[in-house]
Design a protein around this motif. Structure first.
Motif, PDB file in Angstrom:
ATOM      1  N   THR A 179       7.323   0.241  10.010  1.00 39.79           N
ATOM      2  CA  THR A 179       6.420   1.153   9.315  1.00 39.79           C
ATOM      3  C   THR A 179       5.286   1.590  10.241  1.00 39.79           C
ATOM      4  O   THR A 179       4.535   0.747  10.736  1.00 39.79           O
ATOM      5  CB  THR A 179       5.803   0.464   8.075  1.00 39.79           C
ATOM      6  N   GLU A 222      -2.177  -5.738   3.752  1.00 38.97           N
ATOM      7  CA  GLU A 222      -2.418  -7.140   3.409  1.00 38.97           C
ATOM      8  C   GLU A 222      -1.356  -7.960   4.143  1.00 38.97           C
ATOM      9  O   GLU A 222      -0.167  -7.701   4.002  1.00 38.97           O
ATOM     10  CB  GLU A 222      -2.237  -7.262   1.893  1.00 38.97           C
ATOM     11  N   MET A 261      -5.006   3.306   6.064  1.00 37.90           N
ATOM     12  CA  MET A 261      -4.092   2.342   5.457  1.00 37.90           C
ATOM     13  C   MET A 261      -4.781   1.000   5.235  1.00 37.90           C
ATOM     14  O   MET A 261      -5.536   0.538   6.084  1.00 37.90           O
ATOM     15  CB  MET A 261      -2.907   2.156   6.416  1.00 37.90           C
ATOM     16  N   GLU A 262      -4.523   0.390   4.071  1.00 39.58           N
ATOM     17  CA  GLU A 262      -5.033  -0.969   3.839  1.00 39.58           C
ATOM     18  C   GLU A 262      -3.855  -1.914   3.761  1.00 39.58           C
ATOM     19  O   GLU A 262      -3.026  -1.819   2.869  1.00 39.58           O
ATOM     20  CB  GLU A 262      -5.864  -1.003   2.548  1.00 39.58           C
ATOM     21  N   ARG A 283       1.914  -6.183   2.767  1.00 38.48           N
ATOM     22  CA  ARG A 283       1.820  -5.410   1.521  1.00 38.48           C
ATOM     23  C   ARG A 283       0.925  -4.201   1.738  1.00 38.48           C
ATOM     24  O   ARG A 283      -0.180  -4.306   2.249  1.00 38.48           O
ATOM     25  CB  ARG A 283       1.280  -6.285   0.389  1.00 38.48           C
ATOM     26  N   ILE A 284       1.480  -3.036   1.388  1.00 42.91           N
ATOM     27  CA  ILE A 284       0.716  -1.800   1.477  1.00 42.91           C
ATOM     28  C   ILE A 284       0.818  -1.105   0.122  1.00 42.91           C
ATOM     29  O   ILE A 284       1.930  -0.881  -0.373  1.00 42.91           O
ATOM     30  CB  ILE A 284       1.271  -0.866   2.584  1.00 42.91           C
ATOM     31  N   ASN A 285      -0.328  -0.797  -0.467  1.00 43.91           N
ATOM     32  CA  ASN A 285      -0.334  -0.179  -1.801  1.00 43.91           C
ATOM     33  C   ASN A 285       0.528  -0.943  -2.803  1.00 43.91           C
ATOM     34  O   ASN A 285       1.289  -0.347  -3.567  1.00 43.91           O
ATOM     35  CB  ASN A 285       0.171   1.273  -1.745  1.00 43.91           C
ATOM     36  N   GLY A 286       0.447  -2.261  -2.750  1.00 44.46           N
ATOM     37  CA  GLY A 286       1.180  -3.072  -3.721  1.00 44.46           C
ATOM     38  C   GLY A 286       2.655  -3.232  -3.424  1.00 44.46           C
ATOM     39  O   GLY A 286       3.377  -3.877  -4.176  1.00 44.46           O
ATOM     40  N   ARG A 287       3.115  -2.630  -2.313  1.00 45.72           N
ATOM     41  CA  ARG A 287       4.546  -2.753  -2.001  1.00 45.72           C
ATOM     42  C   ARG A 287       4.760  -3.520  -0.708  1.00 45.72           C
ATOM     43  O   ARG A 287       4.029  -3.332   0.269  1.00 45.72           O
ATOM     44  CB  ARG A 287       5.177  -1.367  -1.858  1.00 45.72           C
TER      45      ARG A 287
END
Ligand code: SF4
Ligand code: SF4
Ligand code: SF4
Ligand code: FES
Lengths: 201, 231
Positions: free
Chosen positions: B65, B74, B71-72, B54-58
Motif C-alpha cells: 500500500t 495504526e 494518512m493515519e 490499520r488504515i481507516n478501520g481496515r
C-alpha cells in the motif's frame, strides 16, 4: 548490606524458615535427552543457592522416584511419546501446582517428533528390521514385552495432554532462562525475558 | 522537496516521498513494521500479511500500500501485534519447524519474528504434516517442511533468460514451491548461495553448508529483527 537480589531471597528465606517451608520442585524427563536437566545443572554455583531456596521431591536430580508430598513447581523435559510418558505427565499435573514445559521437546515434541506423520509400524520396522544399521535381528523380532510402554501414534507436545502453565523454549533452554524462571516462580516476581536467552535452539 | 507528504503512524508525525510503500516510508521515519515475504528491490506481493496495519478501520498490507498525504496508520496497537503473532504461530504449526536441527537457525527471519514477538508456544495445535525433502540437485536441498510460500525464490532466482529456478506445483493443501528438476541439475554455486540467502527460512539449503557460524554470532542471536531500523 545486601549485595545482590539472590542474597535478599536467601536472607528472607532464612528469616521465614521457621514458619514457612521451602517451595518444592519436582522434575522429570519424558521423551527427552536429559539435555534440559544438564542445562539446569549449568547454572553453576547458583546451584548452591538453589538448594537453599527450594526442596527437590520426585526428580532424577535427587533420585526420589515417587511423589512424597504436594509440589509447587514441576519441570517437564521431553514430549510425550509413549503410554508411560502419559502416566508420568498426568501424575505431575496431579501433584504440582505449577507445571512448566522446559525445552523444545516438551513444547513441540522436538527431534523425537520427526517421526510424526510416519506410521508407527513403519518406524518400528525401520528401527528393528529394515534399517541399514540393523544387523543382528535375523528373526525379525520386534520388542513385545508386556512391561514395555506402548508407543503412541505420534509424539505429543505436553500441553496437548495436560494443562501447562509456563513454557521455556530452547534446546536446551539457556541455564540463565531456567534460573530466572525458577527465581521468578519462587519469589513471585515477574519473569525477566531478556532477548538473548529466549531461543529455540 | 516538493513531493514530500505528511502522514502519521501511531500518532507520530512522519514524512516521506509520495508513492512510497508504507513499510519503506515507515522505515525512513525510524519505524519498524515487520515483513516476511517482502524483499527490497522486488515488486511486493502481499503474500504473508505479517505487515498488516490499520488504515481507516481496515487492515491493509503495508508492503503493497503506497503512503498517501494525511494518512493515519495504526501499526503497534495490541490487536495488530497479536494478529502478527498469530500469523507467525500459524506458520510454525502448519509446517515442521525443528529449529534445533535447522541449518538456518539464528539467521531465519520467521524464527527471528517469533523471538521479537516472544512466541513461547503457538496457540494452535501442531499439524505435523508429512512433507518431502528433495536433495536430487547436486547443489541444493529443498526442504518442504520449512517452506512458507513467500515466493521470494521464484521472484529472484532466475537464469540468464529470465526463467525461474523455483516454481509452484499443485494447489490448495498440496501446494509446493519446488526446484525445477532440470534447472536444478545445472544451477551454479553463486546462484545456489543466493537462493539460500534470499529464502527467509531454511527451505533452500546449499549442500555441504550449515552450522558454520557459532551460536551467539548469528544474525539474530543478540539483536531482534528490525533493530537496524532506527533514526
Ligand atoms: S529440548 Fe533439546 S536438550 Fe531438551 S530434551 Fe529435547 S533435545 Fe534434549
Ligand atoms: S526455517 Fe526457521 S523457523 Fe523453521 S526450523 Fe528453520 S530456523 Fe526454525
Ligand atoms: S523456498 Fe523459501 S523463498 Fe521459496 S517460497 Fe519457500 S520459503 Fe519462500
Ligand atoms: S511482508 Fe507484506 S504481506 Fe508479506
Amino acid at each position: 548490606m545486601i549485595r545482590n537480589p539472590l542474597e535478599a531471597i536467601l536472607n528472607s528465606n532464612k528469616r521465614e524458615e521457621k514458619t514457612m517451608s521451602k517451595p518444592v520442585v519436582a522434575t522429570t524427563s519424558l521423551a527427552g535427552c536429559f539435555g534440559c536437566h544438564m542445562s539446569l545443572l549449568d547454572i553453576d554455583e547458583r546451584i548452591l543457592t538453589l538448594i537453599e531456596l527450594v526442596e527437590f521431591n520426585k526428580s532424577p536430580v535427587d533420585d526420589i522416584k515417587t511423589f512424597t508430598k504436594a509440589v509447587d513447581i514441576g519441570l517437564i523435559e521431553g514430549g510425550v511419546c509413549n503410554s508411560e510418558n502419559v502416566e508420568v505427565l498426568k501424575s505431575f499435573r496431579k501433584h504440582c501446582k505449577i507445571l512448566v514445559s522446559v525445552g523444545e521437546c516438551a513444547i513441540m515434541g522436538g527431534l523425537p517428533a520427526l517421526r510424526n506423520g510416519i506410521p508407527v509400524e513403519e518406524c518400528l520396522h525401520e528401527a528393528y528390521i529394515g534399517g541399514p544399521t540393523v544387523q543382528l535381528n535375523k528373526d525379525g523380532i520386534m520388542p513385545n514385552d508386556d512391561e514395555l510402554p506402548m508407543l503412541l501414534d505420534k509424539v505429543y507436545p505436553c500441553h496437548e495432554i495436560v494443562k501447562i502453565d509456563y513454557f521455556l523454549p530452547g534446546c536446551p533452554p539457556r541455564a540463565d532462562l531456567i534460573w530466572d524462571a525458577l527465581v521468578a516462580l519462587v519469589t513471585g516476581d515477574p519473569m525477566k525475558l531478556p532477548y538473548e536467552v529466549v531461543k529455540f535452539d | 522537496m516538493s513531493n514530500l507528504i505528511k502522514f502519521k503512524i501511531d500518532g507520530k508525525e512522519c514524512m516521506a516521498e509520495a508513492g512510497k510503500f508504507i513499510v519503506d516510508a515507515a522505515a525512513d521515519n525510524g519505524i519498524y513494521i515487520p515483513t516476511l515475504c517482502n524483499m527490497k528491490g522486488v515488486k511486493p506481493k502481499g503474500a504473508c500479511r505479517i505487515c498488516s496495519v490499520r488504515i481507516n478501520g481496515r487492515l491493509m498490507t503495508s508492503c503493497t500500500t503506497p503512503v498517501a498525504d494525511g494518512m493515519e496508520i495504526e501499526s503497534n496497537s495490541t490487536d495488530i501485534q497479536d494478529l502478527r503473532k498469530s500469523i507467525i504461530e500459524l506458520l510454525f504449526v502448519s509446517g515442521n519447524h525443528f529449529c534445533p536441527a535447522c541449518e538456518k537457525s539464528g539467521n531465519c527471519e520467521l524464527q527471528a519474528l517469533a523471538y521479537r514477538y516472544q512466541m513461547m508456544v503457538p496457540r494452535y495445535p501442531y499439524e505435523f504434516p508429512m512433507k518431502p525433502v528433495d536433495a536430487s540437485s547436486p547443489r541444493i536441498i529443498k526442504d518442504q517442511n520449512r517452506c512458507i510460500f513467500c515466493k521470494r525464490c521464484i521472484k529472484t532466482i532466475k537464469d540468464e533468460t529470465g526463467r525461474s529456478y523455483f516454481v509452484f506445483r499443485n494447489r490448495g493443501h498440496k501446494l509446493e514451491v519446488v526446484l525445477d528438476e532440470e534447472m536444478g541439475k545445472t544451477i551454479n554455486s553463486a546462484t545456489a548461495h543466493l537462493a539460500m540467502e534470499n529464502c527467509p527460512v531454511g527451505s533452500i539449503l546449499v549442500k555441504e553448508k550449515g552450522f558454520d557460524t557459532p551460536i551467539g554470532k548469528r544474525k539474530y542471536d543478540k539483536e531482534p529483527i528490525g533493530s537496524d531500523i532506527k533514526l
